[in-house]
Design a protein around this motif. Structure first.
Motif, PDB file in Angstrom:
ATOM      1  N   SER A 278      -7.667   8.848  -2.509  1.00  0.00           N
ATOM      2  CA  SER A 278      -7.965   8.027  -1.485  1.00  0.00           C
ATOM      3  C   SER A 278      -6.732   7.145  -1.054  1.00  0.00           C
ATOM      4  CB  SER A 278      -9.280   7.200  -1.390  1.00  0.00           C
ATOM      5  OG  SER A 278      -9.118   6.112  -2.633  1.00  0.00           O
TER       6      SER A 278
ATOM      7  N   ARG B  50     -11.108  -3.107   5.365  1.00  0.00           N
ATOM      8  CA  ARG B  50     -10.489  -1.648   4.784  1.00  0.00           C
ATOM      9  C   ARG B  50     -11.169  -0.609   4.754  1.00  0.00           C
ATOM     10  NH1 ARG B  50      -7.245  -3.172  -0.836  1.00  0.00           N
ATOM     11  NH2 ARG B  50      -9.500  -2.381  -1.615  1.00  0.00           N
ATOM     12  N   ALA B  51     -10.531   0.531   5.083  1.00  0.00           N
ATOM     13  CA  ALA B  51     -11.126   1.957   4.833  1.00  0.00           C
ATOM     14  C   ALA B  51     -10.168   3.097   4.461  1.00  0.00           C
ATOM     15  CB  ALA B  51     -11.548   2.284   6.389  1.00  0.00           C
ATOM     16  N   ASN B  52     -10.622   3.810   3.675  1.00  0.00           N
ATOM     17  CA  ASN B  52     -10.098   5.162   3.310  1.00  0.00           C
ATOM     18  C   ASN B  52      -9.447   5.758   4.448  1.00  0.00           C
ATOM     19  OD1 ASN B  52      -8.931   7.277   1.864  1.00  0.00           O
ATOM     20  ND2 ASN B  52     -11.047   8.276   1.554  1.00  0.00           N
TER      21      ASN B  52
ATOM     22  N   GLU C 195      -6.491   3.153   1.127  1.00  0.00           N
ATOM     23  CA  GLU C 195      -7.265   2.343   1.685  1.00  0.00           C
ATOM     24  C   GLU C 195      -6.325   1.252   2.347  1.00  0.00           C
ATOM     25  OE1 GLU C 195     -10.512   0.685  -0.571  1.00  0.00           O
ATOM     26  OE2 GLU C 195     -11.561   2.326  -0.891  1.00  0.00           O
TER      27      GLU C 195
ATOM     28  N   GLY D 290     -10.697   6.051   9.484  1.00  0.00           N
ATOM     29  CA  GLY D 290     -11.349   6.162   8.337  1.00  0.00           C
ATOM     30  C   GLY D 290     -11.767   7.761   8.148  1.00  0.00           C
TER      31      GLY D 290
END
Length: 387
Positions: free
Chosen positions: A76, A86-88, A78, A222
């Motif tokens: 991942s 935040r997002a992967n 992020e 994402g």
């Protein structure tokens, strides 16, 4: 363009890259630590032969990475959006079993040779070598058991304001058919500004060919969020390498002007993806090498920008390499379930692989990928994130 300069003498800057090469500055994100924190190690799974696989977590400048010792895989990555959420943004799996059984190179280190070699065969210094064939008649990404399927030795480090991992692997003479014992070190660095830098280094005791790269599947909205066709992509390349039906370059350096392959100005990935160009029909979308205008350079230079308009997340890539493989996720078919628990369908991510050209060992006009004893293969790719 320096078409005959070998990658083995292309050197990367030892102490980072000027902000001007990628645009913007490399300041730490608000609230980010001003110095790197030592990566954290945890057990991730065990292979059938009993080998333990570990996951390393590291964070700096607002960017967070999780990396597996198996395949050097980025499980991942992020980064924040324009609101700091935040997002992967990298496709991957929750379990080691899924990576072993069915991964299409999600997040992996690729070697010894990224991309395809025709018929899995090449001749070097008068001797012909037969490689492992794993893509029809061709060898893809190092063969049936490339670097993506090896367990790497991992060494964490903190250096000033940087934090990272050094991954080591030795590929013995004859491994997957390649000559020479190759000793490879790949360094992942997260900088204070949140940049992710990959440094590749290798030496050999016998003449061989080398082309290392990273195979992250990007979705800046994402992971598991759906199609990337609205992502805007720019590639600094006026030419690309058309392929035959097996996705092997024909040797031509074709102009992108007037074709769906023209990304010299940013445009949505999906704008021309169904234009019906014969090359798109062969690849089921984009799966081609772009011939970067800058050629081989001593230090990384900006070559591509990817942006998700909805989140504002932006990725700028710099490299010293002469090529970029843009793959639009054409073979994701809904059979794989990712870390979010959602399935991945065609076009749910894209890859931007810095590289030498596919099939270079069989294409004398392409930049050489030969590495000889006494030489050191060095190359660097920089990923800069903003929103």
């Amino acid at each position: 363009m320096e078409l005959n300069r070998r990658t083995v003498i292309a050197s990367a800057a030892a102490a980072g890259i000027a902000a001007s090469a990628l645009g913007g500055t490399a300041e730490a994100a608000p609230g980010a630590a001003s110095h790197g924190r030592r990566p954290v190690k945890e057990h991730f799974g065990t292979l059938a032969d009993g080998t333990k696989v570990y996951r390393w977590s590291l964070e700096n400048g607002g960017t967070a990475l999780k990396v597996l010792s198996y395949g050097g895989i980025v499980q991942s990555l992020e980064i924040p959006d324009r609101h700091g959420r935040r997002a992967n943004v990298s496709l991957g799996f929750d379990s080691l079993d899924d990576y072993v059984a069915s991964s299409p190179y999600f997040g992996a280190l690729i070697g010894r040779y990224g991309n395809r070699i025709a018929k899995g065969r090449f001749t070097l210094d008068g001797k012909t070598y037969q490689l492992s064939v794993n893509d029809g008649d061709n060898s893809l990404h190092g063969g049936a058991k490339g670097f993506d399927k090896r367990v790497w030795d991992v060494e964490p480090f903190v250096s000033g304001s940087d934090v990272g991992l050094r991954l080591h692997h030795t590929s013995v003479d004859g491994d997957m058919g390649y000559p020479g014992t190759l000793r490879a070190t790949v360094t992942y660095t997260l900088t204070r500004g949140g940049d992710w830098i990959i440094d590749y280094e290798a030496t050999t005791d016998k003449a061989t060919v080398v082309n290392l790269t990273s195979h992250v599947y990007w979705n800046l909205a994402g992971e598991g969020s759906g199609s990337i066709e609205d992502h805007e992509l720019q590639i600094a390349a006026a030419r690309y390498t058309p392929t035959d039906a097996g996705l092997i370059p024909t040797g031509e350096l074709a102009k992108v002007a007037g074709t769906p392959f023209d990304f010299r100005r940013a445009k949505p990935v999906g704008r021309d993806i169904r234009a019906g160009h014969p090359q798109q029909v062969l690849a089921k979308g984009y799966d081609h090498n772009w011939v970067l205008d800058k050629g081989i350079t001593a230090e990384p230079e900006h070559i591509a920008t990817l942006r998700d308009p909805a989140s504002g997340r932006t990725l700028r890539i710099a490299t010293d390499q002469p090529g970029l493989q843009f793959y639009s996720g054409n073979f994701l078919d809904g059979t794989l379930t990712g870390t979010s628990g959602r399935t991945y369908r065609q076009g749910d991510a894209l890859c931007l692989e810095t590289q030498h050209f596919p099939d270079s060992p069989n294409q004398p006009a392409f930049p050489s990928t030969v590495l000889r004893p006494g030489e050191t293969y060095r190359t660097r790719t920089v990923h800069r994130f903003s929103a």
